[in-house]
Design a protein around this motif. Structure first.
Motif, PDB file in Angstrom:
ATOM      1  N   VAL A   2       0.849  -1.198   0.000  1.00  0.00           N
ATOM      2  CA  VAL A   2       0.000   0.000   0.000  1.00  0.00           C
ATOM      3  C   VAL A   2       0.878   1.238   0.000  1.00  0.00           C
ATOM      4  O   VAL A   2       1.950   1.247   0.594  1.00  0.00           O
ATOM      5  N   SER A   3       0.399   2.302  -0.653  1.00  0.00           N
ATOM      6  CA  SER A   3       1.092   3.580  -0.546  1.00  0.00           C
ATOM      7  C   SER A   3       0.093   4.723  -0.595  1.00  0.00           C
ATOM      8  O   SER A   3      -0.937   4.651  -1.272  1.00  0.00           O
ATOM      9  N   MET A   4       0.392   5.762   0.174  1.00  0.00           N
ATOM     10  CA  MET A   4      -0.256   7.048  -0.055  1.00  0.00           C
ATOM     11  C   MET A   4       0.212   7.540  -1.414  1.00  0.00           C
ATOM     12  O   MET A   4       1.371   7.303  -1.790  1.00  0.00           O
ATOM     13  N   ILE A   5      -0.657   8.212  -2.133  1.00  0.00           N
ATOM     14  CA  ILE A   5      -0.228   8.889  -3.355  1.00  0.00           C
ATOM     15  C   ILE A   5      -0.893  10.253  -3.398  1.00  0.00           C
ATOM     16  O   ILE A   5      -2.017  10.429  -2.914  1.00  0.00           O
ATOM     17  N   GLY A   6      -0.199  11.223  -3.957  1.00  0.00           N
ATOM     18  CA  GLY A   6      -0.757  12.553  -4.095  1.00  0.00           C
ATOM     19  C   GLY A   6      -2.007  12.524  -4.954  1.00  0.00           C
ATOM     20  O   GLY A   6      -2.151  11.683  -5.855  1.00  0.00           O
ATOM     21  N   SER A  19      -4.922  13.346  -0.379  1.00  0.00           N
ATOM     22  CA  SER A  19      -4.122  12.150  -0.614  1.00  0.00           C
ATOM     23  C   SER A  19      -5.026  10.937  -0.774  1.00  0.00           C
ATOM     24  O   SER A  19      -6.090  10.848  -0.150  1.00  0.00           O
ATOM     25  N   ASP A  20      -4.591  10.017  -1.617  1.00  0.00           N
ATOM     26  CA  ASP A  20      -5.304   8.776  -1.854  1.00  0.00           C
ATOM     27  C   ASP A  20      -4.496   7.600  -1.300  1.00  0.00           C
ATOM     28  O   ASP A  20      -3.307   7.741  -0.991  1.00  0.00           O
ATOM     29  N   LEU A  21      -5.135   6.467  -1.199  1.00  0.00           N
ATOM     30  CA  LEU A  21      -4.474   5.229  -0.806  1.00  0.00           C
ATOM     31  C   LEU A  21      -4.629   4.222  -1.938  1.00  0.00           C
ATOM     32  O   LEU A  21      -5.736   4.017  -2.449  1.00  0.00           O
ATOM     33  N   ALA A  22      -3.533   3.608  -2.339  1.00  0.00           N
ATOM     34  CA  ALA A  22      -3.564   2.673  -3.458  1.00  0.00           C
ATOM     35  C   ALA A  22      -2.840   1.384  -3.098  1.00  0.00           C
ATOM     36  O   ALA A  22      -1.924   1.374  -2.265  1.00  0.00           O
ATOM     37  N   VAL A  23      -3.254   0.316  -3.750  1.00  0.00           N
ATOM     38  CA  VAL A  23      -2.599  -0.989  -3.608  1.00  0.00           C
ATOM     39  C   VAL A  23      -1.919  -1.315  -4.930  1.00  0.00           C
ATOM     40  O   VAL A  23      -2.471  -1.050  -6.003  1.00  0.00           O
ATOM     41  N   PHE A  24      -0.737  -1.877  -4.857  1.00  0.00           N
ATOM     42  CA  PHE A  24       0.005  -2.231  -6.070  1.00  0.00           C
ATOM     43  C   PHE A  24      -0.321  -3.655  -6.497  1.00  0.00           C
ATOM     44  O   PHE A  24      -0.592  -4.528  -5.662  1.00  0.00           O
ATOM     45  N   ASP A  67      -5.293  -9.013  -0.111  1.00  0.00           N
ATOM     46  CA  ASP A  67      -6.523  -9.009   0.679  1.00  0.00           C
ATOM     47  C   ASP A  67      -6.371  -8.169   1.942  1.00  0.00           C
ATOM     48  O   ASP A  67      -7.239  -7.351   2.277  1.00  0.00           O
ATOM     49  N   ALA A  68      -5.267  -8.356   2.662  1.00  0.00           N
ATOM     50  CA  ALA A  68      -5.056  -7.600   3.898  1.00  0.00           C
ATOM     51  C   ALA A  68      -4.811  -6.123   3.602  1.00  0.00           C
ATOM     52  O   ALA A  68      -5.198  -5.251   4.394  1.00  0.00           O
ATOM     53  N   ALA A  69      -4.173  -5.839   2.468  1.00  0.00           N
ATOM     54  CA  ALA A  69      -3.926  -4.450   2.092  1.00  0.00           C
ATOM     55  C   ALA A  69      -5.233  -3.695   1.882  1.00  0.00           C
ATOM     56  O   ALA A  69      -5.439  -2.591   2.394  1.00  0.00           O
ATOM     57  N   TRP A  70      -6.150  -4.311   1.134  1.00  0.00           N
ATOM     58  CA  TRP A  70      -7.437  -3.658   0.899  1.00  0.00           C
ATOM     59  C   TRP A  70      -8.282  -3.620   2.171  1.00  0.00           C
ATOM     60  O   TRP A  70      -9.058  -2.668   2.379  1.00  0.00           O
ATOM     61  N   LYS A  71      -8.139  -4.610   3.029  1.00  0.00           N
ATOM     62  CA  LYS A  71      -8.876  -4.587   4.292  1.00  0.00           C
ATOM     63  C   LYS A  71      -8.413  -3.420   5.148  1.00  0.00           C
ATOM     64  O   LYS A  71      -9.234  -2.758   5.819  1.00  0.00           O
ATOM     65  N   LEU A  72      -7.117  -3.148   5.158  1.00  0.00           N
ATOM     66  CA  LEU A  72      -6.585  -2.003   5.893  1.00  0.00           C
ATOM     67  C   LEU A  72      -7.170  -0.702   5.352  1.00  0.00           C
ATOM     68  O   LEU A  72      -7.615   0.170   6.114  1.00  0.00           O
ATOM     69  N   ILE A  73      -7.180  -0.559   4.036  1.00  0.00           N
ATOM     70  CA  ILE A  73      -7.707   0.662   3.436  1.00  0.00           C
ATOM     71  C   ILE A  73      -9.195   0.807   3.732  1.00  0.00           C
ATOM     72  O   ILE A  73      -9.691   1.918   3.987  1.00  0.00           O
TER      73      ILE A  73
END
Length: 418
Positions: free
Chosen positions: A96-100, A305-310, A317-323
């Motif tokens: 996951v990363s924050m992105i502008g 800021s947005d949140l994105a998964v690579f 699955d856990a990345a999107w659950k966090l978001i």
């Protein structure tokens, strides 16, 4: 100094070609996420003050999901863009990363971002302008996390001395700035940005409020009559000596605290800056109001800021659950109490942490009619063009018509990157 952002843009376009994504590509199909099975480690990159605070904050998520461990790597905004693009090139991205809010287009162009799963998020839950920041060609890549928008700040004491109230139209804004200067004690009038990367964020709302759009049919459109109308409004305060065009770099916002200028447009972070730098009691001198209405609307700029998964995420699955957790209304409201980041989810504004704040209400109302630049891979390059041409306009070295034409010509040369 080399133009690292431009160089990164070239790298991204090359990566896009390698990934086989072109302008003719149809919207990507998002895959659902099985959050009930999510477990393991999630790696996150996060920037600025949010990045510093996120590691501690997500302990609440870990407590509710004991099978998931979140590892946050904080970094500065000044290095984040290039670090992300390098990670994409080297297949070494985090989960996951924050992105502008203006980066989605160029990062999605590389094929590195995972489309937003439809079974977790409802775009109607977010402010419309915020959702625009993640929508690229009909596919959402990530979700908005926090938002900011511009409103009018002014010195309440100077306005009272001048006998004026917050302006509701462009014409009233001109009269307001004149009154602050001639009667309120703000010797230099109204602060309007023309350098340091902020000018385009003040000019675009004027174009939008005049009924203009900077994109039509997938191409930039900066030379329309509506755009010229907006640029005329932008230039008018400089031309009438109601806004200084010789403000030294770094002088703002101290010139507002000192009373040299009586008003300006800025985002929510400025409240804290003014209260801290102004000293005890200065916060009582600040008043906020929505953008004055132009010929068509009173539209502001929305960023954040947005949140994105690579797609290379080791734990999707856990990345999107966090978001998903980070965008729950109560969690968004709690996050606001920690770092003062305004929620992108509209329901969060009804939580007690935000609902009773009169200043926040101004931002919340403004967000309902705020827009964002297009998620084009080349937007950062075009924004730089805007900065250069707007400074010429502010200094009286070009006319609004010449400015619109110059921006359009360069934007056409740069292209959308899609």
């Amino acid at each position: 100094m080399p133009n690292t952002r431009a160089a990164a843009g070239v790298l991204l376009l090359a990566l896009a070609a390698a990934c086989g994504r072109g302008a003719e590509q149809t919207p990507e199909q998002a895959k659902d996420v099985a959050t009930d099975k999510a477990a393991g480690r999630v790696t996150v990159w996060a920037m600025g003050e949010e990045g510093k605070a996120l590691g501690e904050f997500v302990k609440g998520f870990e407590a509710a999901n004991p099978g998931i461990k979140v590892e946050v790597t904080p970094m500065g905004w000044d290095v984040a863009h290039d670090k992300i693009t390098s990670a994409i090139a080297g297949n070494a991205t985090p989960d996951v990363s924050m992105i502008g809010s203006t980066w989605s287009g160029e990062l999605a162009k590389t094929g590195a971002l995972d489309p937003t799963p439809g079974n977790l998020f409802d775009k109607a839950a977010f402010f419309p302008g915020a959702w625009q920041t993640v929508d690229v060609g009909g596919t959402a890549y990530g979700v908005p996390w926090y938002v900011e928008t511009r409103v009018l700040y002014y010195r309440k004491d100077q306005a009272e001395k001048a006998g004026v109230s917050a302006p509701k139209t462009w014409a009233e804004l001109t009269a307001f700035a004149r009154a602050l200067k001639e009667k309120g004690g703000a010797a230099k009038g109204f602060n309007q940005a023309f350098t340091e990367g902020a000018a385009w964020q003040e000019a675009l709302p004027l174009i939008w409020s005049a009924g203009g759009e900077i994109v039509k049919d997938g191409a930039y459109t900066f030379d329309t009559p509506e755009a010229v109308t907006g640029l005329k409004q932008y230039a008018s305060l400089f031309q009438q000596k109601l806004a200084p065009n010789d403000t030294p770099r770094g002088a703002f916002p101290q010139n507002f605290i000192k009373g040299e200028v009586g008003g300006f447009f800025s985002g929510p972070w400025m409240v804290g800056v003014l209260e801290n730098d102004g000293g005890a009691g200065f916060g009582d001198k600040i008043e906020l109001a929505p953008y004055p209405k132009g010929p068509v609307s009173a539209t502001s700029f929305v960023g954040g800021s947005d949140l994105a998964v690579f797609k290379k995420a080791q734990n999707r699955d856990a990345a999107w659950k966090l978001i998903s957790w980070l965008t729950e209304p109560k969690v968004q409201a709690d996050w606001y109490t920690k770092v003062k980041a305004l929620p992108a989810v509209q329901a969060a504004w009804e939580e007690s942490a935000l609902a009773g704040d009169a200043r926040l209400k101004v931002f919340g109302e403004q967000l309902k009619d705020a827009k964002t630049p297009p998620p084009f891979p080349t937007w950062e390059q075009v924004a730089k063009v805007l900065e250069t041409e707007l400074e010429k306009l502010a200094l009286g070295k070009s006319t609004p018509e010449q400015t619109a034409k110059a921006i359009q010509q360069q934007a056409e040369t740069i292209g959308t990157g899609l």
